[in-house]
Motif scaffolding. Structure first.
Motif, PDB file in Angstrom:
ATOM      1  N   ILE A  91     -17.218 -12.316  11.888  1.00  0.00           N
ATOM      2  CA  ILE A  91     -17.274 -11.762  13.253  1.00  0.00           C
ATOM      3  C   ILE A  91     -15.849 -11.400  13.638  1.00  0.00           C
ATOM      4  CG2 ILE A  91     -17.743 -12.191  15.693  1.00  0.00           C
ATOM      5  CD1 ILE A  91     -19.915 -14.155  14.901  1.00  0.00           C
ATOM      6  N   GLY A  92     -15.645 -10.132  14.012  1.00  0.00           N
ATOM      7  CA  GLY A  92     -14.327  -9.682  14.447  1.00  0.00           C
ATOM      8  C   GLY A  92     -14.334  -9.497  15.951  1.00  0.00           C
ATOM      9  N   SER A  93     -13.152  -9.587  16.572  1.00  0.00           N
ATOM     10  CA  SER A  93     -13.086  -9.409  18.031  1.00  0.00           C
ATOM     11  C   SER A  93     -11.898  -8.550  18.429  1.00  0.00           C
ATOM     12  CB  SER A  93     -12.963 -10.775  18.721  1.00  0.00           C
ATOM     13  OG  SER A  93     -11.785 -11.446  18.322  1.00  0.00           O
ATOM     14  N   LEU A 145       0.832  -1.204   0.000  1.00  0.00           N
ATOM     15  CA  LEU A 145       0.000   0.000   0.000  1.00  0.00           C
ATOM     16  C   LEU A 145       0.867   1.255   0.000  1.00  0.00           C
ATOM     17  CD1 LEU A 145      -2.725  -1.195   2.530  1.00  0.00           C
ATOM     18  CD2 LEU A 145      -2.920  -1.036   0.044  1.00  0.00           C
ATOM     19  N   GLY A 146       2.002   1.208   0.704  1.00  0.00           N
ATOM     20  CA  GLY A 146       2.911   2.360   0.720  1.00  0.00           C
ATOM     21  C   GLY A 146       3.397   2.677  -0.687  1.00  0.00           C
ATOM     22  N   GLU A 147       3.774   1.644  -1.424  1.00  0.00           N
ATOM     23  CA  GLU A 147       4.246   1.868  -2.806  1.00  0.00           C
ATOM     24  C   GLU A 147       3.124   2.421  -3.676  1.00  0.00           C
ATOM     25  OE1 GLU A 147       7.785  -1.507  -2.978  1.00  0.00           O
ATOM     26  OE2 GLU A 147       5.980  -1.796  -4.193  1.00  0.00           O
ATOM     27  N   ARG A 148       1.908   1.821  -3.528  1.00  0.00           N
ATOM     28  CA  ARG A 148       0.767   2.249  -4.360  1.00  0.00           C
ATOM     29  C   ARG A 148       0.376   3.694  -4.049  1.00  0.00           C
ATOM     30  NH1 ARG A 148      -2.382  -1.491  -7.198  1.00  0.00           N
ATOM     31  NH2 ARG A 148      -0.521  -2.726  -6.827  1.00  0.00           N
ATOM     32  N   LEU A 149       0.630   4.112  -2.810  1.00  0.00           N
ATOM     33  CA  LEU A 149       0.285   5.486  -2.413  1.00  0.00           C
ATOM     34  C   LEU A 149       1.471   6.437  -2.603  1.00  0.00           C
ATOM     35  CD1 LEU A 149      -1.804   4.721   0.824  1.00  0.00           C
ATOM     36  CD2 LEU A 149      -2.674   5.336  -1.446  1.00  0.00           C
ATOM     37  N   GLY A 150       2.422   6.031  -3.428  1.00  0.00           N
ATOM     38  CA  GLY A 150       3.530   6.942  -3.771  1.00  0.00           C
ATOM     39  C   GLY A 150       4.477   7.199  -2.612  1.00  0.00           C
ATOM     40  N   GLY A 151       4.611   6.214  -1.691  1.00  0.00           N
ATOM     41  CA  GLY A 151       5.598   6.344  -0.620  1.00  0.00           C
ATOM     42  C   GLY A 151       5.052   6.901   0.689  1.00  0.00           C
ATOM     43  N   LEU A 152       3.729   7.061   0.811  1.00  0.00           N
ATOM     44  CA  LEU A 152       3.171   7.541   2.091  1.00  0.00           C
ATOM     45  C   LEU A 152       3.400   6.461   3.164  1.00  0.00           C
ATOM     46  CD1 LEU A 152      -0.296   9.097   1.087  1.00  0.00           C
ATOM     47  CD2 LEU A 152       1.975  10.156   1.143  1.00  0.00           C
ATOM     48  N   PRO A 153       3.663   6.878   4.432  1.00  0.00           N
ATOM     49  CA  PRO A 153       3.820   5.892   5.502  1.00  0.00           C
ATOM     50  C   PRO A 153       2.480   5.223   5.827  1.00  0.00           C
ATOM     51  CG  PRO A 153       4.098   8.136   6.354  1.00  0.00           C
ATOM     52  CD  PRO A 153       3.861   8.272   4.881  1.00  0.00           C
ATOM     53  N   VAL A 154       2.465   3.892   5.845  1.00  0.00           N
ATOM     54  CA  VAL A 154       1.221   3.147   6.044  1.00  0.00           C
ATOM     55  C   VAL A 154       1.363   2.205   7.244  1.00  0.00           C
ATOM     56  CG1 VAL A 154      -0.288   1.377   5.040  1.00  0.00           C
ATOM     57  CG2 VAL A 154       0.565   3.228   3.599  1.00  0.00           C
ATOM     58  N   THR A 155       0.324   2.151   8.082  1.00  0.00           N
ATOM     59  CA  THR A 155       0.239   1.168   9.169  1.00  0.00           C
ATOM     60  C   THR A 155      -1.015   0.346   8.936  1.00  0.00           C
ATOM     61  OG1 THR A 155       1.242   2.719  10.701  1.00  0.00           O
ATOM     62  CG2 THR A 155       0.039   0.883  11.679  1.00  0.00           C
ATOM     63  N   VAL A 156      -0.908  -0.973   9.065  1.00  0.00           N
ATOM     64  CA  VAL A 156      -2.066  -1.843   8.839  1.00  0.00           C
ATOM     65  C   VAL A 156      -2.432  -2.514  10.158  1.00  0.00           C
ATOM     66  CG1 VAL A 156      -3.028  -3.654   7.370  1.00  0.00           C
ATOM     67  CG2 VAL A 156      -1.166  -2.237   6.511  1.00  0.00           C
ATOM     68  N   VAL A 157      -3.728  -2.655  10.406  1.00  0.00           N
ATOM     69  CA  VAL A 157      -4.219  -3.202  11.678  1.00  0.00           C
ATOM     70  C   VAL A 157      -5.488  -4.019  11.411  1.00  0.00           C
ATOM     71  CG1 VAL A 157      -5.420  -1.008  12.145  1.00  0.00           C
ATOM     72  CG2 VAL A 157      -4.932  -2.541  14.044  1.00  0.00           C
ATOM     73  N   ASN A 158      -5.694  -5.052  12.200  1.00  0.00           N
ATOM     74  CA  ASN A 158      -6.935  -5.836  12.078  1.00  0.00           C
ATOM     75  C   ASN A 158      -8.154  -4.915  12.261  1.00  0.00           C
ATOM     76  OD1 ASN A 158      -9.097  -7.334  14.086  1.00  0.00           O
ATOM     77  ND2 ASN A 158      -8.501  -8.601  12.378  1.00  0.00           N
ATOM     78  N   ASP A 159      -9.214  -5.169  11.481  1.00  0.00           N
ATOM     79  CA  ASP A 159     -10.369  -4.246  11.482  1.00  0.00           C
ATOM     80  C   ASP A 159     -11.077  -4.161  12.842  1.00  0.00           C
ATOM     81  OD1 ASP A 159     -11.429  -6.813  11.257  1.00  0.00           O
ATOM     82  OD2 ASP A 159     -12.670  -6.386   9.488  1.00  0.00           O
ATOM     83  N   ALA A 160     -11.241  -5.311  13.497  1.00  0.00           N
ATOM     84  CA  ALA A 160     -11.936  -5.276  14.791  1.00  0.00           C
ATOM     85  C   ALA A 160     -11.048  -4.641  15.868  1.00  0.00           C
ATOM     86  CB  ALA A 160     -12.344  -6.687  15.206  1.00  0.00           C
ATOM     87  N   ASP A 161      -9.745  -4.901  15.804  1.00  0.00           N
ATOM     88  CA  ASP A 161      -8.841  -4.258  16.760  1.00  0.00           C
ATOM     89  C   ASP A 161      -8.911  -2.736  16.604  1.00  0.00           C
ATOM     90  OD1 ASP A 161      -8.045  -6.648  17.839  1.00  0.00           O
ATOM     91  OD2 ASP A 161      -6.123  -6.746  16.774  1.00  0.00           O
ATOM     92  N   ALA A 162      -8.954  -2.274  15.347  1.00  0.00           N
ATOM     93  CA  ALA A 162      -9.044  -0.828  15.103  1.00  0.00           C
ATOM     94  C   ALA A 162     -10.342  -0.272  15.684  1.00  0.00           C
ATOM     95  CB  ALA A 162      -8.978  -0.532  13.605  1.00  0.00           C
ATOM     96  N   ALA A 163     -11.452  -0.961  15.415  1.00  0.00           N
ATOM     97  CA  ALA A 163     -12.749  -0.492  15.929  1.00  0.00           C
ATOM     98  C   ALA A 163     -12.729  -0.479  17.457  1.00  0.00           C
ATOM     99  CB  ALA A 163     -13.876  -1.390  15.416  1.00  0.00           C
ATOM    100  N   GLY A 164     -12.109  -1.502  18.047  1.00  0.00           N
ATOM    101  CA  GLY A 164     -12.037  -1.592  19.500  1.00  0.00           C
ATOM    102  C   GLY A 164     -11.246  -0.448  20.104  1.00  0.00           C
ATOM    103  N   VAL A 165     -10.109  -0.145  19.511  1.00  0.00           N
ATOM    104  CA  VAL A 165      -9.260   0.945  20.011  1.00  0.00           C
ATOM    105  C   VAL A 165     -10.048   2.265  19.989  1.00  0.00           C
ATOM    106  CG1 VAL A 165      -7.271   2.343  19.335  1.00  0.00           C
ATOM    107  CG2 VAL A 165      -7.032  -0.140  19.491  1.00  0.00           C
TER     108      VAL A 165
END
Ligand code: BGC
Length: 248
Positions: free
Chosen positions: A137-139, A93-113
């Motif tokens: 179902i995410g947790s 994703l970083g390459e596709r976005l022209g070098g922007l810094p990218v962090t990836v996280v599980n979807d439910a963990d993100a919603a939980g945070v």
């Protein structure tokens, strides 16, 4: 401070700049359809369209509907194309976005945070479990506000089946179940099983169904923990992804 958040879901890829002080979207979100099959290449194009829509050039947090380690590597892909497994999504994703810094996280963990910080879990101690009911179902499991990542409780075995195949929102639609039947049987049995394992103080119910909690929450009986709907509803993933990208 603003960071961009993107939520990759089974049907849509949604994103917006997030105001991290308010825990809310800074602009109306933009959505494109998730390609089918949901391959790394096709999904990366979708993420680029969403980010480009805003002309964004800063850090980007992205949710993924599977196990993600070190903010980068995809380990499972239950509801997207198998070719994601072992992909370095941060690099792709970083390459596709022209070098922007990218962090990836599980979807439910993100919603939980996001919910723990800005929504239904704010200030809650002890064991809190957020469950998202959607395509799967995410947790997200928290103890005194600290996340145990990638818990994958949607894949517990329930009546001899993968739990999400029985109790997800998609299962309700696929099997033409009423809200009442789904809640009183499928969701209740699932929550009872999770409660037996973890004895949480609080369940937060997230995902698309959180908007319709009046249709099903009253039919879930016999669970000791408090059960509440998520407050950020469908934006929790976007907000949480941005929080993770900001190191929160
Ligand atoms: C995936 C989880 C994800 C959940 C919700 C499950 O099938 O294994 O990682 O959080 O779906 O998207």
């Amino acid at each position: 401070m603003q960071i961009f958040g993107v939520d990759i879901g089974g049907s849509g890829i949604k994103g917006a700049p997030v105001d991290l002080d308010k825990g809310d979207l800074a602009q109306e979100r933009h959505k494109v359809l998730t390609p089918h099959p949901a391959t790394p290449d096709g999904v990366a194009d979708g993420v680029k369209q969403v980010v480009d829509h805003f002309g964004w050039t800063g850090p980007v947090g992205v949710t993924f509907p599977g196990v993600v380690t070190d903010g980068a590597t995809i380990r499972t892909a239950a509801n997207v194309d198998d070719s994601w497994i072992d992909t370095d999504a941060r690099l792709l994703l970083g390459e596709r976005l022209g070098g922007l810094p990218v962090t990836v996280v599980n979807d439910a963990d993100a919603a939980g945070v996001a919910e723990m910080h800005f929504g239904a879990g704010r200030g809650r101690r002890g064991t809190v479990i957020l469950l998202t009911f959607g395509t799967g179902i995410g947790s997200a499991v928290f103890v005194d506000g600290v996340l145990l990542p990638n818990t994958e409780l949607g894949h517990l075995e329930l009546d001899g089946h993968d739990a999400e195949k029985r109790a997800s929102s998609k299962a309700r639609e696929d099997h033409d179940m009423s809200w009442e039947h789904w809640a009183a049987h499928r969701v209740r049995t699932y929550l009872a099983h999770v409660e037996m394992l973890f004895s949480p103080e609080l369940f937060i119910i997230g995902g698309g169904v959180s908007r319709k909690s009046h249709k099903f929450l009253p039919h879930i009986e016999g669970i000791k923990a408090e059960i509440v709907p998520a407050q950020l509803q469908n934006n929790a993933g976007i907000v949480g992804a941005a929080m993770r990208a900001a190191g929160r």
